[in-house]
Scaffold this active site. Sequence first.
Site, PDB file in Angstrom:
ATOM      1  N   ASP A   1      46.725  32.646 -24.429  1.00 25.24           N
ATOM      2  CA  ASP A   1      46.896  31.538 -25.381  1.00 25.24           C
ATOM      3  C   ASP A   1      48.245  30.842 -25.220  1.00 25.24           C
ATOM      4  O   ASP A   1      49.285  31.502 -25.147  1.00 25.24           O
ATOM      5  CB  ASP A   1      46.751  32.056 -26.817  1.00 25.24           C
ATOM      6  CG  ASP A   1      46.668  30.921 -27.822  1.00 25.24           C
ATOM      7  OD1 ASP A   1      46.015  29.886 -27.512  1.00 25.24           O
ATOM      8  OD2 ASP A   1      47.254  31.048 -28.912  1.00 25.24           O
ATOM      9  N   HIS A   2      48.195  29.513 -25.143  1.00 24.23           N
ATOM     10  CA  HIS A   2      49.386  28.672 -24.953  1.00 24.23           C
ATOM     11  C   HIS A   2      50.126  29.012 -23.661  1.00 24.23           C
ATOM     12  O   HIS A   2      51.357  28.906 -23.596  1.00 24.23           O
ATOM     13  CB  HIS A   2      50.317  28.720 -26.171  1.00 24.23           C
ATOM     14  CG  HIS A   2      49.773  27.964 -27.336  1.00 24.23           C
ATOM     15  ND1 HIS A   2      48.706  28.415 -28.075  1.00 24.23           N
ATOM     16  CD2 HIS A   2      50.105  26.761 -27.858  1.00 24.23           C
ATOM     17  CE1 HIS A   2      48.427  27.522 -29.011  1.00 24.23           C
ATOM     18  NE2 HIS A   2      49.249  26.505 -28.900  1.00 24.23           N
TER      19      HIS A   2
ATOM     20  N   HIS B   1      46.609  20.197 -17.030  1.00 20.99           N
ATOM     21  CA  HIS B   1      45.921  19.678 -18.221  1.00 20.99           C
ATOM     22  C   HIS B   1      45.398  20.881 -18.996  1.00 20.99           C
ATOM     23  O   HIS B   1      45.376  21.999 -18.475  1.00 20.99           O
ATOM     24  CB  HIS B   1      44.764  18.734 -17.827  1.00 20.99           C
ATOM     25  CG  HIS B   1      43.682  19.427 -17.087  1.00 20.99           C
ATOM     26  ND1 HIS B   1      43.735  19.664 -15.726  1.00 20.99           N
ATOM     27  CD2 HIS B   1      42.529  19.997 -17.511  1.00 20.99           C
ATOM     28  CE1 HIS B   1      42.648  20.320 -15.352  1.00 20.99           C
ATOM     29  NE2 HIS B   1      41.900  20.544 -16.417  1.00 20.99           N
TER      30      HIS B   1
ATOM     31  N   CYS C   1      41.059  17.270 -12.294  1.00 17.68           N
ATOM     32  CA  CYS C   1      41.451  18.675 -12.513  1.00 17.68           C
ATOM     33  C   CYS C   1      42.511  19.152 -11.524  1.00 17.68           C
ATOM     34  O   CYS C   1      43.091  20.215 -11.709  1.00 17.68           O
ATOM     35  CB  CYS C   1      40.233  19.585 -12.448  1.00 17.68           C
ATOM     36  SG  CYS C   1      39.111  19.303 -13.810  1.00 17.68           S
TER      37      CYS C   1
ATOM     38  N   HIS D   1      42.737  22.928 -22.009  1.00 21.55           N
ATOM     39  CA  HIS D   1      41.420  23.060 -22.626  1.00 21.55           C
ATOM     40  C   HIS D   1      41.537  23.970 -23.844  1.00 21.55           C
ATOM     41  O   HIS D   1      42.399  24.848 -23.904  1.00 21.55           O
ATOM     42  CB  HIS D   1      40.418  23.718 -21.664  1.00 21.55           C
ATOM     43  CG  HIS D   1      40.082  22.892 -20.479  1.00 21.55           C
ATOM     44  ND1 HIS D   1      39.208  21.830 -20.523  1.00 21.55           N
ATOM     45  CD2 HIS D   1      40.523  22.962 -19.191  1.00 21.55           C
ATOM     46  CE1 HIS D   1      39.110  21.291 -19.319  1.00 21.55           C
ATOM     47  NE2 HIS D   1      39.898  21.951 -18.479  1.00 21.55           N
TER      48      HIS D   1
ATOM     49  N   GLU E   1      34.484  26.040 -21.665  1.00 20.71           N
ATOM     50  CA  GLU E   1      35.689  25.294 -21.297  1.00 20.71           C
ATOM     51  C   GLU E   1      35.752  23.996 -22.110  1.00 20.71           C
ATOM     52  O   GLU E   1      36.832  23.514 -22.455  1.00 20.71           O
ATOM     53  CB  GLU E   1      35.705  25.000 -19.795  1.00 20.71           C
ATOM     54  CG  GLU E   1      37.047  24.482 -19.316  1.00 20.71           C
ATOM     55  CD  GLU E   1      37.124  24.437 -17.807  1.00 20.71           C
ATOM     56  OE1 GLU E   1      37.893  25.221 -17.233  1.00 20.71           O
ATOM     57  OE2 GLU E   1      36.397  23.628 -17.197  1.00 20.71           O
TER      58      GLU E   1
ATOM     59  N   HIS F   1      45.761  24.470 -17.086  1.00 17.29           N
ATOM     60  CA  HIS F   1      45.481  24.903 -15.726  1.00 17.29           C
ATOM     61  C   HIS F   1      45.429  23.703 -14.782  1.00 17.29           C
ATOM     62  O   HIS F   1      45.489  22.553 -15.201  1.00 17.29           O
ATOM     63  CB  HIS F   1      44.186  25.733 -15.641  1.00 17.29           C
ATOM     64  CG  HIS F   1      42.918  24.948 -15.724  1.00 17.29           C
ATOM     65  ND1 HIS F   1      41.702  25.454 -15.321  1.00 17.29           N
ATOM     66  CD2 HIS F   1      42.657  23.677 -16.155  1.00 17.29           C
ATOM     67  CE1 HIS F   1      40.761  24.552 -15.511  1.00 17.29           C
ATOM     68  NE2 HIS F   1      41.303  23.473 -16.014  1.00 17.29           N
TER      69      HIS F   1
HETATM   70 NI    NI Z   1      40.267  21.728 -16.470  1.00 22.21          NI
END
Ligand code: NI
Length: 136
Positions: A80-81, A40, A34, A42, A125, A15
């Site tokens: 996911d992914h 990036h 961010c 998580h 997160e 995100h």
């Molecule tokens: Ni983040």
Amino acid sequence: MNVTVSRKGHFNAAHRLHNVNWSKEQNEITFGKCSNPYYHGHNYEVIVAVKGPINPMTGYTVDMKLLKEIIKQEVEEPFDHKNLNEQVEEFKNLNPTAENICVVIYNRIRARIESSLKLKITLYETPRNFVECEDE
Ligand code: NI
């Protein structure tokens, strides 16, 4: 007596936190690393907790098999992914902060759980940062 039944789910996703109405500088001041335009990732952990009475016919508050399937369909498969900003409809115009992701997950799962049962979502997160949302 009400009982809380919980199940964990997991997804990896990318995100970027960003406000399109702000300058690059304002985004960097507010969101720091961010706001990186290259995104990036998580490793998100989600805990779905359902609270209610035990059904005397089954001995269940909610069927864990059903809860597992709902988490898979509403969270793991769609998220996911994925790049949340680009690939998940709810975040096309919504900043994918942990708070907003938690509310999106709540809304998706709320629609699938009997209204007589209480729902609470906890979203990690990182191992140390987590948010919660639940019925008012
Ligand atoms: Ni983040």
